[in-house]
Design a protein around this motif. Structure first.
Motif, PDB file in Angstrom:
ATOM      1  N   ARG A  58       0.840  -1.206   0.000  1.00 45.53           N
ATOM      2  CA  ARG A  58       0.000   0.000   0.000  1.00 45.53           C
ATOM      3  C   ARG A  58       0.874   1.255   0.000  1.00 45.53           C
ATOM      4  NH1 ARG A  58      -4.087   0.192   4.811  1.00 45.53           N
ATOM      5  NH2 ARG A  58      -2.085   0.265   5.923  1.00 45.53           N
ATOM      6  N   ARG A  59       1.975   1.204   0.767  1.00 45.18           N
ATOM      7  CA  ARG A  59       2.901   2.343   0.774  1.00 45.18           C
ATOM      8  C   ARG A  59       3.566   2.522  -0.600  1.00 45.18           C
ATOM      9  NH1 ARG A  59       4.207   6.926   1.189  1.00 45.18           N
ATOM     10  NH2 ARG A  59       6.224   7.596   1.978  1.00 45.18           N
ATOM     11  N   HIS A 114       1.082   4.118  -2.852  1.00 43.85           N
ATOM     12  CA  HIS A 114       0.995   5.541  -2.517  1.00 43.85           C
ATOM     13  C   HIS A 114       2.165   6.302  -3.136  1.00 43.85           C
ATOM     14  CE1 HIS A 114       0.229   9.163  -0.161  1.00 43.85           C
ATOM     15  NE2 HIS A 114       1.510   9.161   0.179  1.00 43.85           N
TER      16      HIS A 114
END
Length: 454
Positions: free
Chosen positions: A193-194, A197
């Motif tokens: 998820r990072r 992002h």
């Protein structure tokens, strides 16, 4: 749907889960077999050691007797084990010819149709019985001590233990293996998820903000190396842009003085078409240099000072300043919506520059007789529209590019005016909208709504 499947197929998490799924299937099939093999080998070794100990015990208590009637005088507690068939244990003393010299009450000689004859320790199996033959010598007699264990009797619980262990082992094994994907998802999902992002942040990097960098915090080491490489590339691009902007500013500054001198020299020429054309060309050159200077100053000043000011009053001042040039070109100009005070938050110098560039764009790219209308609207918008030839939808997407003009035949600008306006809109977190005016011409709207104040 196909795009989603293709994305899932190339996902790192999908590949990890696929490998783990295959691992779970293979381990679920192979591990019980391997465990059973190891356990059975261990069980056989334990059984053999137990039978050997029993054979040694029997051998220590063998009493040879004349006539072949031998005895085994075991201690009472040991003999009690062989006195019943409950535990399934039995022993026999067999001579070299295969005759039974002595045996426990429940020894079954018909189970061993071929008595062991090898003169070495030998493990035997017959149906549920396991046995061990151990050679010994007594008073010049060679005999074999044969001890057996019936695996179906309650005293032999090893196989039951193996079966029970494997049943529970398989349940625990499958459960633990299924925890692997869950653990990996729990661990990898925040990292992925990072990374997503960071990827979104990379797609939002804009040339108007060359100082922006990607944040590597929270990323795994492999992704951090890539982010560092991208940031290094951005550093080099920023340095190259700075050199380019400095060069453009220096060129604009250095050419202004000789251009002013040239204007004075041409002004001394006799009045006529040649003089007017030369002065017009000099004016166009001066306009381009002013735009280059403004653009260079904008790029260097990424965070200008903001303050409260009246957008309507600023529009009135800019229109008043540009009106003589508009009228001199045979065009008309009108201002609407500037009757009331409209306070906003921004940089008045930059906003005035943007409005001036929109007016110059309308003046320079429309034929004489065109009507130019400037409108101020809440919350913070300034529109410059005309009834000229307008712009096509395709050209509208390109007009804000630097050094691009819809009318390539004109030489009175370098395509920088709208680029300057767009840069000023970006500094104010606003936007420049290019559309068709109600009169059929072009309409350019500078929207600064995000910084508008009540």
């Amino acid at each position: 749907m196909k795009r989603l499947v293709r994305r899932a197929a190339t996902s790192l998490l999908t590949r990890i889960l696929l490998v783990e799924g295959i691992t779970i299937v293979v381990a679920s099939l192979a591990m019980p077999f391997a465990a059973r093999t190891v356990l059975e080998s261990s069980v056989r070794a334990i059984e053999r050691d137990t039978l050997r100990q029993q054979a040694e015990l029997v051998a220590r208590h063998v009493i040879p007797a004349p006539g072949g009637h031998w005895q085994v005088a075991l201690p009472r507690e040991e003999m009690a084990i062989y006195a019943t068939g409950y535990d399934g244990r039995a022993f026999a003393v067999i001579d070299a010819r295969g005759q039974v010299l002595a045996h426990s009450p429940f020894f079954l000689p018909d189970i061993w149709p071929q008595p062991p004859r090898a003169w070495h320790e030998q493990a035997l199996t017959s149906g549920p019985l396991v046995g061990l033959s151990v050679p010994r010598a007594f008073a010049n007699h060679n005999v074999r001590i044969l001890v057996t264990q019936d695996q179906t009797r309650p005293g032999a619980v090893v196989d039951d233990v193996v079966r029970s262990f494997l049943a529970h082992y398989l349940v625990w094994l499958v459960g633990l293996l299924l925890l692997m994907p869950l653990a990996n998802i729990t661990m990898l999902w925040p990292l992925l998820r990072r990374m997503r992002h960071t990827a979104r942040a990379a797609t939002q990097l804009a040339p108007q903000d060359p100082g922006a960098r990607l944040d590597a915090a929270g990323l795994p080491a492999e992704a951090t190396a890539m982010v560092s490489a991208i940031n290094g590339l951005l550093d080099r691009v920023e340095a190259a842009l700075a050199l380019q902007q400095e060069f453009a500013g220096n060129v604009a500054h250095e050419l202004r003085t000789p251009l002013a001198t040239l204007r004075l020299e041409v002004g001394r020429m006799a009045a006529g078409p040649a003089r007017d054309e030369a002065l017009a060309q000099i004016a166009r050159m001066a306009h381009v240099l002013d735009q280059l200077r403004d653009l260079a100053s904008l790029e260097h000043d990424a965070a200008p000072a903001f303050e409260r000011f009246d957008l309507a009053g600023l529009a009135v001042a800019v229109v008043a300043e540009r009106t003589p040039d508009v009228l001199a070109g045979g065009r008309s100009i009108a201002l609407f919506g500037a009757e009331e005070v409209m306070m906003i938050h921004g940089n008045p110098g930059l906003v005035a520059m943007a409005i001036a560039n929109l007016l110059d764009n309308a003046r320079l790219h429309t034929p004489p007789g065109t009507a130019i209308e400037v409108s101020v609207a809440r919350p913070a918008q300034v529109s410059v529209a005309d009834n000229g030839p307008g712009v096509t939808e395709e050209d509208a997407t390109r007009l804000a590019r630097r050094f691009w003009r819809a009318d390539h035949r004109r030489s009175d600008g370098a395509g920088l005016g709208l680029s300057i306006v767009q840069r000023i809109a970006h500094v104010h977190h606003g936007r420049l909208v290019i559309s068709r005016a109600a009169s059929g011409g072009a309409c350019f709207t500078l929207s600064l709504a995000e910084y508008a104040l009540p």
